[in-house]
Design an enzyme around this catalytic site. Structure first.
Site, PDB file in Angstrom:
ATOM      1  N   ARG A  28       0.831  -1.207   0.000  1.00 48.97           N
ATOM      2  CA  ARG A  28       0.000   0.000   0.000  1.00 48.97           C
ATOM      3  C   ARG A  28       0.868   1.261   0.000  1.00 48.97           C
ATOM      4  NH1 ARG A  28      -3.191   2.760   4.397  1.00 48.97           N
ATOM      5  NH2 ARG A  28      -4.946   3.783   3.347  1.00 48.97           N
ATOM      6  N   HIS A  83      -5.862  -6.144  -2.252  1.00 46.97           N
ATOM      7  CA  HIS A  83      -6.723  -6.164  -1.068  1.00 46.97           C
ATOM      8  C   HIS A  83      -7.068  -7.590  -0.629  1.00 46.97           C
ATOM      9  CE1 HIS A  83      -8.301  -1.739  -1.329  1.00 46.97           C
ATOM     10  NE2 HIS A  83      -7.021  -1.826  -0.998  1.00 46.97           N
ATOM     11  N   ASN A 101      -3.877   8.891   4.217  1.00 49.50           N
ATOM     12  CA  ASN A 101      -2.657   8.356   4.829  1.00 49.50           C
ATOM     13  C   ASN A 101      -2.593   8.476   6.351  1.00 49.50           C
ATOM     14  OD1 ASN A 101      -1.747   7.789   2.243  1.00 49.50           O
ATOM     15  ND2 ASN A 101      -0.511   9.653   2.077  1.00 49.50           N
ATOM     16  N   HIS A 133       0.582   4.251  -2.709  1.00 50.83           N
ATOM     17  CA  HIS A 133       0.329   5.631  -2.316  1.00 50.83           C
ATOM     18  C   HIS A 133       1.480   6.550  -2.713  1.00 50.83           C
ATOM     19  CE1 HIS A 133      -3.291   5.386   0.568  1.00 50.83           C
ATOM     20  NE2 HIS A 133      -3.295   4.323  -0.220  1.00 50.83           N
TER      21      HIS A 133
END
Length: 320
Positions: A62, A193, A94, A66
């Site tokens: 992740r 996910h 975040n 990001h």
């Protein structure tokens, strides 16, 4: 005449340097001579981390996502705020959510001991995310290297570019398209996910407000996520309740059963354009592995800093 010649030569040199920087491409062999131990160092730290806490593998994946979605894969997400810069760490998607900074710090420390001022934090994050996937049982791929680190970061850019859990399919497609990623990339990358967890504040609207949720699943999740905003906001639930620490295709099977934890995930299987890909991946792990690996390479190519752009940070949390 001499000043004209000098000026011409200076302009030519600058032009050549700019062309060289532009021509540089990411390469798997970028550190083959300057830091040959790099893959082994990253792999060793990641193996220890994932063994101790499998969820941290998901957090590193992740973290890479990001980073790349905000001004490219330049490790800007790792920068701490300064008196003159409000960075990405406290952006809406975040704050109190993104994890793994200390893992990258640990890898960077060992890399610096072996190869001083040579390897970027951006490349360390790219390698660590690949190793996280593999260690959790997912595919492997060749990581292209040669990125340099940004000197600055932007909370505003993070807020504008990171997809929130409330996004619908059209918004998701548009956000990914803006990064050069298509529907197949979107659907495959969302498969990350299959590992990790989400907080109540992010899945509450889906289990309480959406109609395309399996009632039994919603009831199960409501036990740890009260309806009232502000109550239990940080309570965690696995994104994939079947095998939360295994990188597999159960995420897609959950989507088909209306058992997605997030609204944005269920949007991938909701009588829309991604339905066919979800069906494919749910029954064909090889197709998912292939497409996921290809999409990660593609995402890793989003606007890297090359040549003389940016820098090689000595500390991933601050510019040199």
């Amino acid at each position: 005449m001499a000043s004209v010649t000098t000026g011409f030569l200076a302009a030519t040199i600058l032009s050549l340097l700019a062309s060289a920087a532009h021509a540089q491409q990411l390469s798997p062999a970028f550190y083959a001579r300057t830091c040959p131990s790099l893959p082994a160092i990253v792999g060793s730290v990641m193996a220890q981390v994932v063994r101790q806490e499998p969820r941290m593998g998901a957090s590193i994946i992740r973290l890479f996502f990001h980073d790349c979605f905000v001004n490219g894969c330049d490790a800007s997400v790792l920068l701490d705020d300064t008196p003159t810069m409000i960075g990405e760490k406290n952006a809406a998607g975040n704050a109190n959510s993104l994890r793994g900074y200390q893992v990258i710090d640990a890898i960077k420390s060992r890399v610096e001991a072996a190869c001083r001022s040579t390897v970027s934090c951006a490349d360390i994050l790219a390698l660590a995310s690949r190793d996280a996937v593999t260690l959790l049982g997912g595919p492997s791929w060749t990581v292209l290297l040669g990125r340099r680190d940004a000197r600055t970061a932007s909370m505003a850019a993070a807020n504008a570019n990171l997809p929130p859990a409330s996004d619908g399919i059209n918004n998701l497609i548009a956000r990914f398209s803006a990064k050069g990623l298509n529907l197949r990339d979107l659907t495959a990358l969302s498969g990350a996910h299959t590992v990790g967890a989400a907080s109540c504040r992010n899945f509450r609207p889906h289990i309480y407000g959406d109609s395309n949720v399996d009632p039994g699943f919603a009831m199960f999740r409501k036990r740890i996520c009260p309806a009232a905003a502000g109550v239990g906001d940080s309570n965690l639930a696995s994104l994939d309740s079947t095998s939360p620490n295994r990188f597999d295709v159960s995420y897609y099977r959950d989507l088909m059963a209306r058992r997605a934890l997030l609204h944005s995930d269920q949007e991938l299987f909701n009588n829309g354009p991604a339905d066919g890909l979800v069906r494919l991946y749910s029954s064909n792990g090889r197709a998912f592995d292939t497409d996921f690996a290809a999409a990660m390479v593609k995402m890793g190519n989003i606007s890297p800093l090359l040549g003389s752009a940016g820098e090689i940070r000595l500390n991933c949390r601050q510019a040199n």
